[in-house]
Design an enzyme around this catalytic site. Structure first.
Site, PDB file in Angstrom:
ATOM      1  CE  LYS A 197      17.191  61.855   7.685  1.00  0.00           C
ATOM      2  NZ  LYS A 197      17.470  60.631   7.793  1.00  0.00           N
ATOM      3  CB  SER A 204      16.285  59.466  11.101  1.00  0.00           C
ATOM      4  OG  SER A 204      17.033  59.327   9.929  1.00  0.00           O
ATOM      5  CB  SER A 253      17.006  56.758   8.627  1.00  0.00           C
ATOM      6  OG  SER A 253      16.927  56.897   9.890  1.00  0.00           O
TER       7      SER A 253
HETATM    8  N1  GLN Z   1      16.949  53.919  13.793  1.00  0.00           N
HETATM    9  C1  GLN Z   1      18.239  53.855  13.494  1.00  0.00           C
HETATM   10  C2  GLN Z   1      19.078  54.843  14.365  1.00  0.00           C
HETATM   11  O1  GLN Z   1      18.450  55.622  15.099  1.00  0.00           O
HETATM   12  C3  GLN Z   1      18.428  54.211  11.999  1.00  0.00           C
HETATM   13  C4  GLN Z   1      18.735  55.607  11.784  1.00  0.00           C
HETATM   14  C5  GLN Z   1      19.269  55.908  10.530  1.00  0.00           C
HETATM   15  O2  GLN Z   1      19.134  55.049   9.682  1.00  0.00           O
HETATM   16  N2  GLN Z   1      19.668  56.881  10.260  1.00  0.00           N
HETATM   17  O3  GLN Z   1      20.372  54.898  14.316  1.00  0.00           O
END
Ligand code: GLN
Length: 478
Positions: free
Chosen positions: A76, A151, A175
């Protein structure tokens, strides 16, 4: 070439001379090009991957290859890899190159993994659909009009669509688990502090954890074993010994399992997802496990608590992107203040700006106690209750996400609706406990449904073994 679903299959094919690492890299690069529309990779390290493949093929022939020889991995775009671009899918880091390699990535390389490229994600890992990337949305390979989740969406799709064998993502509030659920793969968020965060771009440091996305539980176990453990560059990383997770995957035990009743009664839960997860629960009961409903009274508070604390931490962490130290700098500045303002206004996307402002607000002198201090207290309550339940039960089970993959654009107009997509994943993040998403069913549209399991801190061995058991023995029909 056929699709390989585990390192074990790849190693068998290499040993029997049906495959080489070079051929494998060719296969993945071909797939990446062929499926460019998915937008999973921001950059492919083609030449480097071939060079590394030849080195690993040589080592395999010599009998000197490491544990991950034959594993082709995508990372990532939040993980540092020396000499390679790194930009958290943001324009503010445009042109920035890593000066060093993240500890987790270094450990993969030391065991002869091949890193094939850098994967698209939500900007600074903020999002639940991968629509917040400055490089455009990633598409779900099962249905190109749908999101892959976020994400770590590019990382999930890369595994789903056979663009690499495994991906390394990050999980702050879901994420890794939520896109794994949307893409029908395995996604593991280890205990907070199990893997060094050195070289991981910070979003919310008291939540951030490197996570693993694979097709098989065995590969997740092996990758965890390689990346976990103490590191002199991260003072928060756990000093505990790392078990040989990959050798602890068999279990015959009868477990005590709690399913969080309130989750199954929550408003936004899709009925097919609900039926699938309750179906697994019944099958586990039939198989002789003790399964009981448990109460978790804080479900309504977990999303607000998560967003107050993570935006506060993000507003502090992202203060470093000011146009002076890294990457992008606005050309339109006239003095120092306008340099900061213009760089940040032009370099950050809307969701990132929204979160920095929210975080700055909850940390401001007049509101600090009302929001930040209170949210810290609620986090403590959530953690204590979660730990208490996990003293009574070996695992807590719940859906990973309230729905299957939604349409691109469906939730973008309403950030609050998007934040609610995290309702089932943020509990483990607030409590710091390990959690995994495994694919257990598909809905009527053929979209994947993930089961989430949580367990006590540092008990990843049991979590992985039990997940392996479920994927092996329990088949749900919806
Ligand atoms: N959807 C969550 C956020 O936007 C989780 C994101 C993540 O785990 N990086 O914060």
């Amino acid at each position: 070439m056929k699709q390989y679903n585990s390192l074990n299959d790849i190693r068998t094919a290499i040993t029997t001379a049906q495959l080489t690492c070079r051929k494998l890299v060719e296969h993945y690069i071909h797939n990446i090009q062929e499926q460019a529309e998915l937008n999973a990779f921001l950059e492919v390290f083609e030449q480097e991957a071939f060079t590394q493949a030849d080195i690993v093929d040589h080592k395999i022939a010599n009998g000197t290859a490491g544990k991950l020889a034959g594993m082709v991995i995508g990372i990532k775009d939040v993980l540092a890899f020396e000499g390679h671009s790194l930009q958290a899918s943001s324009q503010i880091l445009n042109g920035f190159k890593s000066l060093y390699t993240a500890t987790a990535v270094q450990r993969l390389l030391a065991e002869d993994a091949i890193i094939i490229g850098r994967q698209n994600c939500d900007e600074f890992a903020m999002g639940a659909s991968n629509e917040n990337s400055s490089f455009g949305p990633v598409r779900n390979a099962d249905d190109h009009s749908r999101v892959p989740g976020g994400s770590s969406g590019g990382s999930a799709v890369a595994v789903q669509a056979d663009l690499c064998l495994a991906s390394i993502g990050s999980d702050t509030g879901g994420s890794v688990r939520q896109p794994a659920s949307f893409c029908g793969i395995v996604g593991l968020k280890p205990t907070y502090s199990r893997i060094s965060r050195y070289g991981l771009i910070a979003y919310a440091s008291s939540f951030d954890q490197i996570g693993i996305m694979t097709k098989s539980v065995a590969d997740a176990a092996l990758l965890l074993e390689v990346m976990a453990g103490k590191d002199e560059y991260d003072s928060t990383v756990s000093q505990r010994e790392v078990p040989a997770y990959s050798e602890l995957l068999q279990t015959e035990k009868k477990y005590k399992i709690g399913y969080i009743r309130d989750c199954f009664e929550s408003e936004g839960l899709d009925t097919e997802v609900k039926d699938a997860i309750l179906g697994v629960k019944d099958l586990l009961k039939d198989a002789g496990h003790q399964v009981e409903a448990v109460e978790f009274p804080y479900l309504d508070f977990i999303v607000p608590t998560y967003y107050i604390l993570t935006t506060a931490e993000a507003s502090s962490n992202l203060g470093r992107y000011d146009g002076v130290k890294y990457g992008f700098r606005s050309d339109n500045a006239t003095d120092l203040t306008s340099l900061y303002k213009k760089t940040r206004a032009e370099g950050f996307g809307l969701e990132v700006q929204r979160r920095i402002m929210l975080g700055t607000f909850v940390l401001s002198a007049d509101y600090y106690d009302a929001y930040y201090t209170k949210a810290q207290k609620v986090r403590r309550l959530i953690k204590e209750k979660t730990d208490e339940l996990l003293q009574q039960y070996d695992f807590l089970i719940l859906p990973t996400a309230p729905t299957t993959a939604f349409k691109i654009g469906e939730n973008t107009a309403n950030p609050l609706a998007m934040y609610l997509a995290d309702i089932f994943t943020v509990q483990a993040s607030l409590a710091g406990v390990p959690a995994i998403s495994i694919p257990v069913a598909r809905d009527a549209n053929g979209l994947s449904i993930g089961l989430q399991l949580m367990t006590r801190s540092f008990e990843e061995a049991a979590l992985l073994a039990f997940s392996n058991y479920i994927l092996d023995k329990i088949t749900v029909e919806v």
